[in-house]
Design an enzyme around this catalytic site. Structure first.
Site, PDB file in Angstrom:
ATOM      1  N   ASP A 155       2.241  -1.878 -12.120  1.00 24.75           N
ATOM      2  CA  ASP A 155       1.732  -2.734 -10.739  1.00 24.75           C
ATOM      3  C   ASP A 155       3.086  -2.947 -10.606  1.00 24.75           C
ATOM      4  O   ASP A 155       3.410  -3.668 -11.359  1.00 24.75           O
ATOM      5  CB  ASP A 155       1.246  -3.613 -10.503  1.00 24.75           C
ATOM      6  CG  ASP A 155       0.810  -4.448  -9.451  1.00 24.75           C
ATOM      7  OD1 ASP A 155       1.261  -3.982  -8.191  1.00 24.75           O
ATOM      8  OD2 ASP A 155       1.235  -5.855  -9.692  1.00 24.75           O
ATOM      9  N   LYS A 156       4.278  -2.361  -9.311  1.00 20.41           N
ATOM     10  CA  LYS A 156       5.594  -2.781  -9.276  1.00 20.41           C
ATOM     11  C   LYS A 156       5.542  -3.345  -8.218  1.00 20.41           C
ATOM     12  O   LYS A 156       6.228  -4.580  -8.406  1.00 20.41           O
ATOM     13  CB  LYS A 156       6.658  -0.529  -8.580  1.00 20.41           C
ATOM     14  CG  LYS A 156       7.945  -1.701  -8.151  1.00 20.41           C
ATOM     15  CD  LYS A 156       7.856  -0.147  -7.695  1.00 20.41           C
ATOM     16  CE  LYS A 156       9.492  -0.495  -7.009  1.00 20.41           C
ATOM     17  NZ  LYS A 156      10.466   0.961  -6.471  1.00 20.41           N
ATOM     18  N   THR A 157       4.772  -3.977  -7.424  1.00 18.26           N
ATOM     19  CA  THR A 157       4.125  -4.746  -6.506  1.00 18.26           C
ATOM     20  C   THR A 157       4.737  -6.038  -7.142  1.00 18.26           C
ATOM     21  O   THR A 157       5.075  -7.065  -5.399  1.00 18.26           O
ATOM     22  CB  THR A 157       4.089  -4.632  -4.837  1.00 18.26           C
ATOM     23  OG1 THR A 157       2.938  -3.940  -5.448  1.00 18.26           O
ATOM     24  CG2 THR A 157       3.718  -3.255  -4.227  1.00 18.26           C
ATOM     25  N   GLU A 244       9.935 -12.696   0.017  1.00 16.67           N
ATOM     26  CA  GLU A 244      10.239 -13.977   1.011  1.00 16.67           C
ATOM     27  C   GLU A 244      10.800 -14.679   0.032  1.00 16.67           C
ATOM     28  O   GLU A 244      11.361 -15.949   0.381  1.00 16.67           O
ATOM     29  CB  GLU A 244       9.337 -14.520   2.098  1.00 16.67           C
ATOM     30  CG  GLU A 244       9.267 -13.010   3.193  1.00 16.67           C
ATOM     31  CD  GLU A 244       8.857 -13.250   4.523  1.00 16.67           C
ATOM     32  OE1 GLU A 244       8.385 -14.628   4.008  1.00 16.67           O
ATOM     33  OE2 GLU A 244       9.242 -12.475   5.434  1.00 16.67           O
ATOM     34  N   PHE A 287       6.507  -9.182  10.945  1.00 18.27           N
ATOM     35  CA  PHE A 287       6.717  -7.636   9.442  1.00 18.27           C
ATOM     36  C   PHE A 287       4.950  -7.865   9.908  1.00 18.27           C
ATOM     37  O   PHE A 287       4.074  -7.843  10.070  1.00 18.27           O
ATOM     38  CB  PHE A 287       6.605  -7.647   8.000  1.00 18.27           C
ATOM     39  CG  PHE A 287       6.048  -7.206   8.018  1.00 18.27           C
ATOM     40  CD1 PHE A 287       8.085  -6.217   7.453  1.00 18.27           C
ATOM     41  CD2 PHE A 287       4.943  -6.526   7.114  1.00 18.27           C
ATOM     42  CE1 PHE A 287       7.104  -4.813   6.269  1.00 18.27           C
ATOM     43  CE2 PHE A 287       4.924  -5.299   6.526  1.00 18.27           C
ATOM     44  CZ  PHE A 287       6.028  -4.502   6.001  1.00 18.27           C
ATOM     45  N   SER A 289       2.960  -3.441   9.563  1.00 23.22           N
ATOM     46  CA  SER A 289       2.782  -2.168   8.604  1.00 23.22           C
ATOM     47  C   SER A 289       2.784  -1.021   9.329  1.00 23.22           C
ATOM     48  O   SER A 289       3.008   0.236   8.550  1.00 23.22           O
ATOM     49  CB  SER A 289       1.085  -1.374   7.892  1.00 23.22           C
ATOM     50  OG  SER A 289       0.296  -1.338   8.341  1.00 23.22           O
ATOM     51  N   LYS A 292       7.197  -1.608  10.093  1.00 19.37           N
ATOM     52  CA  LYS A 292       7.752  -1.870   8.166  1.00 19.37           C
ATOM     53  C   LYS A 292       9.256  -3.313   8.598  1.00 19.37           C
ATOM     54  O   LYS A 292       9.749  -2.588   7.614  1.00 19.37           O
ATOM     55  CB  LYS A 292       8.213  -0.702   7.720  1.00 19.37           C
ATOM     56  CG  LYS A 292       6.721  -0.011   7.431  1.00 19.37           C
ATOM     57  CD  LYS A 292       7.112   1.524   6.495  1.00 19.37           C
ATOM     58  CE  LYS A 292       5.630   1.984   6.380  1.00 19.37           C
ATOM     59  NZ  LYS A 292       4.831   2.716   7.496  1.00 19.37           N
ATOM     60  N   ARG A 340      13.374  -3.396  -6.068  1.00 19.55           N
ATOM     61  CA  ARG A 340      12.714  -3.615  -4.690  1.00 19.55           C
ATOM     62  C   ARG A 340      13.486  -2.876  -3.455  1.00 19.55           C
ATOM     63  O   ARG A 340      14.447  -4.272  -3.633  1.00 19.55           O
ATOM     64  CB  ARG A 340      11.571  -4.050  -4.034  1.00 19.55           C
ATOM     65  CG  ARG A 340      10.080  -4.075  -4.663  1.00 19.55           C
ATOM     66  CD  ARG A 340       9.098  -4.890  -4.776  1.00 19.55           C
ATOM     67  NE  ARG A 340       8.220  -4.666  -3.823  1.00 19.55           N
ATOM     68  CZ  ARG A 340       7.366  -5.232  -2.904  1.00 19.55           C
ATOM     69  NH1 ARG A 340       7.540  -6.318  -3.226  1.00 19.55           N
ATOM     70  NH2 ARG A 340       7.045  -4.622  -1.568  1.00 19.55           N
ATOM     71  N   THR A 341      13.915  -2.454  -2.602  1.00 17.97           N
ATOM     72  CA  THR A 341      14.690  -2.780  -1.372  1.00 17.97           C
ATOM     73  C   THR A 341      14.722  -3.138  -0.369  1.00 17.97           C
ATOM     74  O   THR A 341      13.430  -2.295   0.099  1.00 17.97           O
ATOM     75  CB  THR A 341      14.911  -1.095  -1.811  1.00 17.97           C
ATOM     76  OG1 THR A 341      14.959  -0.604  -1.330  1.00 17.97           O
ATOM     77  CG2 THR A 341      16.112  -0.787  -3.109  1.00 17.97           C
TER      78      THR A 341
END
Length: 344
Positions: A155-157, A244, A287, A289, A292, A340-341
Site C-alpha cells: 500500500d503506497k498511498t 495536505e 480536488f 478525480s 486531479k 509521491r509527487t
C-alpha cells in the site's frame, strides 16, 4: 388598527460545498444546522455495508477436510468388516455400529479442542510481545494464519495503513531542498514579514532564489483544505487527506504556520516576526478525480495582490505549467525513490 409586517424571506441553494460526507470531523467549534439526505441503497457506503462473515483459518479448514475423509473411511471400514464376516445374523447393522464406536478414535475430535487452546496461547503471546507493543488481537479464530503468507499487498498511498505522511523533498528546477537543508529554507522564510512585504523591501524578482522559495512555502501554506484546531492549547490539523496535513506541518517546521481558517479567510503565523499574514479566500476549486488538481484564489492583503495557486498530479500539471526540461525528469526521479509527487 394594528400594523402587520412580513419578514422578507430568502432561499439559497445547497451545493457540494455544503455537504458533509460520512465520517466527517467538524474541526471548528460552535454549532451547525444540517439535514440528513437519504440517498438510497445504491451508494458506495451502503453497498459496502455487508453482514459480517465468520472468519475461519486455513488450518481449521484443512482439519475439517481431513476429519470428513476419516469419517467416511471409518464408515467404509466398518461396513467392509461386516461384509467380510457375512450377513449370518439379523443384527448385522448392530455390528456396524459396534465397529463405528471402536474406530471412532481415528477421528481427531480432541484435536479441535487442542487447536482452540493453541489459538488462545497465540493471542496471549502476540499481545504480550515486547517487540510489537500495543498490539491488540481482535479475533481468536485466525491468529495461526499469521505464519502462512499467501498474498503480499503493498500500500503506497497510506489509504489502508493510515501512514503518517511526511514531505521529503521540494524541487525548484535549479535547486532542491530536503530535511537536511531545512535551515536554509527557514532562513529564506524568516525574511518574509508583513511589514517588509508591504513596504517592498522583499525582492520581487521571480528569478531570485529566495523569493522563489518563499513563494513556494507560502503557496504550500495556503493551497489546501486543512483546518487548524486548538485542543488544550495545542495546534492540530484536520483534513480529509493526510498528504495536505504533511504539507502544512512542513511549512510549520520552516517558520510559517497555518493559524486560522474559515470559509472566507486564512491567516498564517510568521514565527520569526510573530505577525499574522492575512489572505481573503475568493474561490476554492476542490480536488476531484477528473481534474486531479485543486486551486484557490486569494487576495494577499500584505502585498495588495491577487494570487491563483494550484497544485495537482504531475501528469495533469505538466500540461498547464510553463514548458521546461526538468519537470518530467525530477518527478520521475522522485517516483523511483518511492515518493509521491505533486506539482505546485
Amino acid at each position: 388598527m394594528g400594523k402587520i409586517s412580513y419578514k422578507e424571506s430568502s432561499s439559497n441553494a445547497l451545493s457540494i460545498d455544503n455537504t458533509l460526507w460520512a465520517n466527517t470531523v467538524i474541526a471548528s467549534s460552535g454549532f451547525c444546522i444540517g439535514c440528513v439526505v437519504y440517498t438510497g441503497t445504491d451508494t458506495r457506503q451502503a453497498m459496502n455495508t455487508t453482514t459480517a462473515t465468520v472468519k475461519t483459518g486455513l488450518l481449521e479448514l484443512e482439519i475439517n477436510s481431513i476429519s470428513k475423509i476419516l469419517c467416511v473411511s471409518v464408515f467404509i471400514l466398518s461396513v467392509a468388516l461386516v461384509v467380510f464376516a457375512g450377513f449370518h445374523n439379523s443384527d448385522w447393522y448392530v455390528d456396524i455400529m459396534r465397529y463405528l464406536i471402536l474406530f471412532s478414535t481415528i477421528i481427531p475430535v480432541s484435536l479441535r479442542v487442542n487447536l482452540d487452546l493453541a489459538k488462545s496461547v497465540y493471542a496471549h503471546q502476540i499481545q504480550h510481545d515486547d517487540t510489537i507493543p500495543e498490539t491488540i488481537v481482535r479475533t481468536s479464530t485466525i491468529p495461526e494464519d499469521l505464519g502462512r503468507i499467501e498474498y503480499l499487498l503493498s500500500d503506497k498511498t497510506g489509504t489502508l495503513t493510515q501512514n503518517d505522511m511526511q514531505l521529503k523533498k521540494i524541487h525548484l528546477g535549479t535547486v532542491s531542498y530536503t530535511h537536511e537543508t531545512d535551515d536554509i529554507v527557514t532562513g529564506y522564510v524568516n525574511t518574509l514579514s508583513g511589514k517588509a512585504a508591504a513596504t517592498g523591501n522583499v525582492s520581487t524578482s521571480r528569478r531570485d532564489i529566495g523569493t522563489r522559495v518563499r513563494d513556494m512555502i507560502v503557496t504550500l501554506a495556503i493551497c489546501h483544505n486543512v483546518t487548524p484546531t486548538f485542543e488544550d492549547d495545542e495546534l492540530t490539523y484536520q483534513a480529509a487527506s493526510p498528504d495536505e496535513i504533511a504539507i502544512v506541518k512542513y511549512t510549520e517546521s520552516v517558520g510559517l504556520s497555518l493559524f486560522k481558517r474559515d470559509r472566507h479567510s486564512i491567516s498564517l503565523l510568521h514565527e520569526n516576526s510573530g505577525m499574522n499574514l492575512q489572505y481573503d479566500i475568493l474561490q476554492v476549486f476542490p480536488f476531484n478525480s477528473d481534474t486531479k488538481r485543486m486551486g484557490i484564489i486569494v487576495y494577499d492583503k500584505q502585498r495588495d495582490e491577487y494570487w491563483f495557486l494550484q497544485k495537482g498530479a504531475d501528469t495533469v500539471m505538466a500540461k498547464i505549467v510553463e514548458s521546461n526540461d526538468w519537470l518530467d525528469e525530477e518527478t520521475a526521479n522522485m517516483a523511483r525513490e518511492g515518493l509521491r509527487t505533486l506539482v505546485i
